[in-house]
Scaffold this motif. Structure first.
Motif, PDB file in Angstrom:
ATOM      1  N   SER A 193      12.061  -6.851   9.547  1.00 38.45           N
ATOM      2  CA  SER A 193      11.049  -7.402   8.656  1.00 38.45           C
ATOM      3  C   SER A 193      10.030  -6.340   8.248  1.00 38.45           C
ATOM      4  N   GLY A 194       9.796  -6.229   6.943  1.00 30.51           N
ATOM      5  CA  GLY A 194       8.786  -5.297   6.448  1.00 30.51           C
ATOM      6  C   GLY A 194       9.161  -3.836   6.605  1.00 30.51           C
ATOM      7  N   ALA A 195      10.453  -3.551   6.787  1.00 32.46           N
ATOM      8  CA  ALA A 195      10.878  -2.194   7.107  1.00 32.46           C
ATOM      9  C   ALA A 195      10.654  -1.237   5.937  1.00 32.46           C
ATOM     10  N   GLU A 196      10.431   0.018   6.261  1.00 32.86           N
ATOM     11  CA  GLU A 196      10.261   1.112   5.294  1.00 32.86           C
ATOM     12  C   GLU A 196      11.144   2.267   5.753  1.00 32.86           C
ATOM     13  N   PHE A 197      12.078   2.700   4.874  1.00 33.69           N
ATOM     14  CA  PHE A 197      13.029   3.739   5.263  1.00 33.69           C
ATOM     15  C   PHE A 197      12.784   5.082   4.580  1.00 33.69           C
ATOM     16  N   GLY A 198      11.714   5.187   3.790  1.00 30.88           N
ATOM     17  CA  GLY A 198      11.181   6.490   3.435  1.00 30.88           C
ATOM     18  C   GLY A 198      11.887   7.288   2.368  1.00 30.88           C
ATOM     19  N   TRP A 199      12.713   6.639   1.486  1.00 29.66           N
ATOM     20  CA  TRP A 199      13.206   7.444   0.372  1.00 29.66           C
ATOM     21  C   TRP A 199      12.041   7.768  -0.552  1.00 29.66           C
ATOM     22  N   ARG A 200      11.951   9.037  -0.908  1.00 30.98           N
ATOM     23  CA  ARG A 200      11.026   9.484  -1.937  1.00 30.98           C
ATOM     24  C   ARG A 200      11.762  10.538  -2.769  1.00 30.98           C
ATOM     25  N   ALA A 201      11.308  10.776  -3.974  1.00 34.27           N
ATOM     26  CA  ALA A 201      12.004  11.683  -4.885  1.00 34.27           C
ATOM     27  C   ALA A 201      11.834  13.132  -4.449  1.00 34.27           C
ATOM     28  N   PRO A 246       8.175   2.123  -4.165  1.00 34.86           N
ATOM     29  CA  PRO A 246       8.762   2.106  -2.825  1.00 34.86           C
ATOM     30  C   PRO A 246      10.251   2.436  -2.761  1.00 34.86           C
ATOM     31  N   GLY A 247      10.887   2.848  -3.866  1.00 34.88           N
ATOM     32  CA  GLY A 247      12.317   3.143  -3.835  1.00 34.88           C
ATOM     33  C   GLY A 247      13.154   1.880  -3.846  1.00 34.88           C
ATOM     34  N   GLY A 248      14.402   1.999  -3.338  1.00 37.94           N
ATOM     35  CA  GLY A 248      15.289   0.841  -3.286  1.00 37.94           C
ATOM     36  C   GLY A 248      14.744  -0.239  -2.369  1.00 37.94           C
ATOM     37  N   TRP A 249      15.131  -1.480  -2.632  1.00 36.13           N
ATOM     38  CA  TRP A 249      14.513  -2.605  -1.931  1.00 36.13           C
ATOM     39  C   TRP A 249      15.519  -3.701  -1.611  1.00 36.13           C
ATOM     40  N   VAL A 307       0.841  -1.211   0.000  1.00 35.01           N
ATOM     41  CA  VAL A 307       0.000   0.000   0.000  1.00 35.01           C
ATOM     42  C   VAL A 307       0.869   1.250   0.000  1.00 35.01           C
ATOM     43  N   TRP A 308       2.136   1.104  -0.410  1.00 37.17           N
ATOM     44  CA  TRP A 308       3.035   2.251  -0.344  1.00 37.17           C
ATOM     45  C   TRP A 308       2.597   3.361  -1.296  1.00 37.17           C
ATOM     46  N   GLN A 309       2.756   4.586  -0.817  1.00 37.25           N
ATOM     47  CA  GLN A 309       2.478   5.787  -1.600  1.00 37.25           C
ATOM     48  C   GLN A 309       3.552   6.820  -1.272  1.00 37.25           C
ATOM     49  N   GLU A 310       3.445   7.998  -1.898  1.00 36.10           N
ATOM     50  CA  GLU A 310       4.417   9.054  -1.617  1.00 36.10           C
ATOM     51  C   GLU A 310       4.207   9.628  -0.228  1.00 36.10           C
TER      52      GLU A 310
END
Length: 865
Positions: A280-288, A219-222, A196-199
């Protein structure tokens, strides 16, 4: 004195604060110079140059040990893969070419780039990643030659932000692959985090003014976990910019070292290179662009340690080495730009860790591309990349062989990790109500990573199982994090109820961390569920406005963001008063390290003239606020923005400030525009007419004709004339040295640390031979047959904009987005060729000395023969 003005007086009395602070170990033993290699390293260690890679074998960027202790290495471009048998008492080093390796190159200027970016020997196979795919390579008949090459997964090319290193999983049953943000999540991959990732940017984000990563989304880099047969792919974490390598500690915890966006230095959304604990399932928040998530956003995982500026490459823990016990559990990380290897000392902190960095070694030039500990316990690393000179080094401890000491771990930390792991076991859909019941109490846990693991476990289950639990919750912290989960999975029909529930949380009676999380929950609710009703807006403003400003900078930043979105009528006056009282932050980077390199000198200069990033954030928030302005407020606001352009920052810094001004100007009424005459004029591009001209006569230089004058050591050159030629060749219009010059092209302050004279001449005379992905132009093919060529600066749902003039990226040619047929990277550099053709021999040699010196008049090139 009112409480508001008392707060401002208190703020004004503060001394300058520190931003982006790093934890640096100042007690480590000093470095000593290794006489054979010139590398400075910790006492008790020896550096050896094992092999200088000839140009016929390319520039090596990846490495792996095979079961016989031999190295498998690869050129980045088109020279292929090689097997290196290391030297011993009886035999010299042996290098043999490995035929048959997969090679499906992409055009990159004049380069053909298709080499391996990641290598790993595991499961009786050699695994390889490159820009096109992920491969399994085997020797099926035992003759010590690879004969089976299987493509396991096709990947889209991401240039230097493609798939990189491969690592065995902690349980020994699979593989990890890390990728930069230009390569999409592979087709067919499942995910440990809900898809469900978005900006999730509350205020409209601004694209990078230099055109970097324009149009790239979440989601950026993975990082993916892959089965040995390559059939099962599962995304473990995302939100990286361009992490290149991975490492596992002795507890089996995963870490990476992510890159910064150096163009953003000086902006409030700049994030330094950083060590991330990958759960697990981490999100580190890179966005353009300006949409980068800040480290404290509650729906993300923060950094373990900010490392500062640099270019992260390889990393590995020391427990596979024979180094002394003090190094066994340290994380060794490599930096390409500054030619440095650091150690990071990990300390348990709840279910995660904190870190302290120390310098292990450095050299110049020493652009480290890959590193691993060998079967003999020594460290091996490669220098190379982007066609630069490549070498293989070995680092050995000269004392007694170290043995692996027992791992000391506190019982409390171990229990916290076990709890997090038990929640991470629930990161799978279809586990039902039992998973929700197990995870729910931990939404209120004091540990950030445990809260995160609990929320992801809940989000993996059907929202129908837990939606009403959000509204029945009474614990303030649990309300906030359950609310974040509902924002990510709810719909607009839930907005009113959720805002009412968030309104129950007493803002002034919760911890600062929870205040930030509550404000993030409001932001997500507005972003995903829509703007609240007029009555709801007024209620939220009344609730939050009473607490703005506070004495906490981060809380002020998020209150200003939310109140800007809501168009609070009192926000402008309060924020401008805050801007007048707020001091610029110092940037606490490692000055000793920066001072060793010319590029670092440019950063030091920026640090001495650092912009007020807090105020830039406030100006960013206010740019679209309509209510509460007076003409005097407008004059102060635009005057401040004009003044901040005199500060130093990254290449995109001034472009972002101009974008803020442009947005703010678009909100003005005609009468305000007339009243602000003189403050709203745009700033001209670099004035080429004022640059000096070479004396000549012209040399019409090629690489080979120029190299004839650089066969001997460069000595006795004229610094002032070299600096003049930097302007005469129009280099200064696009490039910076020592903090002076334009921003269109790369900063050249560290050029001499990474590139040879031949490399520099190739870059000048044949600019399309090798183009960094950060500066690549694009070809925008339109449906009417036209093609727009240049830097892609604008790419929105409405329009695209291309800058074809390398000296002025403000000149855009635009087209409607629905008229675009396709967008491709151009193989032609926007840098014009022949910039040195009018120079004579001495002018060229003085220019080269100036480039190699990074603007340092005391460089050896200016000393007498």
């Amino acid at each position: 004195m009112s409480p508001h003005h008392a707060f401002l007086a208190w703020t004004l009395a503060l001394s300058i604060l520190s931003a982006n602070a790093q934890t640096i170990d100042t007690t480590s033993s000093p470095l000593v110079v290794d006489q054979d290699t010139g590398i400075s390293l910790r006492e008790g260690f020896d550096a050896e140059l094992l092999y200088e890679v000839p140009t016929t074998q390319g520039s090596w960027v990846s490495m792996a040990f095979d079961p016989k202790g031999r190295l498998i290495v690869s050129d980045q471009d088109d020279k292929g893969a090689f097997r290196v048998t290391l030297p011993n008492r009886d035999a010299a080093i042996k290098v043999e070419s490995l035929p048959g390796f997969p090679y499906e190159p992409i055009d990159w200027g004049k380069r053909k780039v298709g080499g391996a970016l990641g290598l790993l020997y595991a499961f009786d196979s050699l695994y390889l990643s490159n820009m096109r795919g992920f491969y399994r390579i085997r020797d099926t008949d035992g003759d010590d030659r690879f004969d089976e090459f299987t493509l396991l997964k096709k990947l889209n090319p991401g240039y230097e932000h493609s798939a990189h290193s491969i690592l065995p999983t902690a349980d020994g049953k699979g593989l990890y692959l890390v990728s930069g943000n230009f390569t999409r999540v592979p087709e067919g991959a499942t995910s440990l985090q809900p898809r469900v990732w978005q900006e999730d940017s509350l205020l409209p984000s601004m694209p990078d003014p230099m055109g970097h990563a324009v149009g790239l989304g979440a989601p950026g880099g993975w990082i993916c976990r892959i089965s040995p047969d390559g059939k099962d792919w599962k995304m473990v974490a995302s939100g990286f910019r361009n992490a290149v390598d991975l490492a596992l500690n002795r507890e089996g915890e995963l870490f990476t070292y992510d890159s910064d966006m150096e163009f953003d230095v000086g902006c409030p959304w700049y994030r330094p290179t950083r060590i991330n604990h990958v759960t697990s399932g981490a999100e580190f928040g890179w966005r353009a662009g300006s949409g980068v998530w800040l480290d404290y956003f509650a729906d993300s995982n923060g950094s373990l340690l900010d490392m500062g500026p640099g270019s992260p490459t390889a990393m590995s823990f020391g427990y596979t080495s024979n180094f002394p016990a003090e190094f066994q559990d340290k994380l060794f990380v490599c930096d390409w730009t500054f030619g440095t290897i650091y150690t990071v000392d990990m300390k348990e902190s709840g279910s995660s860790y904190t870190g302290t960095k120390s310098e292990f070694l450095h050299g110049s030039p020493l652009n480290i591309a890959a590193m691993r500990f060998g079967p003999d316990g020594a460290m091996y690393f490669l220098t190379g990349g982007r066609t630069t000179a490549s070498r293989l080094y070995r680092i050995r401890h000269t004392g007694e062989r170290g043995t692996l000491a027992p791992k000391a771990s506190s019982g409390e930390a171990s229990a916290q990790r076990d709890l997090r792991h038990s929640l991470e076991d629930l990161h799978s859909s279809g586990l039902g109500a039992d998973a929700v019941e197990k995870a729910w109490p931990h939404l209120a846990d004091a540990d950030r990573n445990i809260r995160y693991a609990a929320r992801i476990a809940i989000e993996c289950q059907d929202p129908a199982l837990w939606r009403e639990k959000v509204f029945a919750e009474t614990n303030p912290r649990a309300i906030i994090y359950a609310g974040i989960a509902l924002c990510r999975h709810g719909d607009k029909s839930q907005s009113g109820r959720l805002l009412d529930k968030l309104g129950e949380v007493p803002f002034d009676r919760i911890e600062t961390e929870d205040q930030l999380a509550l404000l993030r929950a409001y932001s997500l609710c507005f972003t995903r569920m829509g703007r609240p009703t007029t009555e709801g807006t007024a209620a939220i403003i009344a609730k939050l406005d009473a607490h703005f400003p506070t004495k906490y900078d981060k809380v002020n930043a998020e209150l200003c963001r939310v109140l800007s979105y809501l168009d609070s009528p009192t926000l402008v006056r309060k924020t401008l008063d805050l801007m007048k009282a707020t001091r610029a932050e110092t940037v606490d980077y490692d000055k000793e390290m920066l001072a060793r390199h010319e590029y670092g000198g440019a950063i030091l200069k920026m640090m001495a003239n650092t912009p007020n990033t807090r105020n830039i954030h406030y100006a960013y928030c206010l740019r679209r606020v309509r209510s509460g302005w007076t003409i005097e407020d407008r004059k102060y606001y635009f005057g401040w923005l004009n003044g901040v352009l005199e500060n130093d920052g990254g290449k995109s810094f001034s472009g972002y400030i101009r974008a803020i001004r442009k947005d703010a100007i678009s909100m003005l009424e005609t009468k305000d525009v007339e009243a602000l005459t003189g403050l709203l004029a745009d700033y001209p591009a670099f004035d080429l007419s004022k640059l000096p001209r070479p004396k000549g006569p012209a040399g019409a230089w090629t690489v080979e004709s120029a190299m004839k004058h650089f066969e001997a050591d460069l000595r006795g050159r004229d610094f002032d004339n070299g600096k003049r030629m930097f302007s005469a060749g129009m280099c200064i219009a696009c490039h910076r040295i020592g903090g002076e010059g334009g921003h269109t092209g790369p900063d050249l302050g560290s050029l001499g640390n990474r590139f040879s004279i031949r490399d520099i001449l190739v870059a000048i005379t044949e600019p399309s031979a090798s183009i960094s992905e950060q500066y690549m132009a694009s070809n925008v093919k339109l449906k009417d047959g036209r093609t727009l060529s240049g830097r892609l600066i604008l790419h929105t749902a409405r329009e695209v904009g291309v800058a074809s003039n390398p000296f002025d990226l403000n000149q855009l040619t635009k087209a409607p987005a629905d008229q675009v047929e396709k967008i491709e990277f151009s193989q032609t550099s926007i840098m014009p060729p022949g910039m040195i053709s009018a120079m004579n021999r001495d002018e060229l040699m003085d220019l080269m000395a100036y480039l190699l010196s990074g603007g340092n008049p005391n460089h050896e090139a200016f000393k007498a023969n």
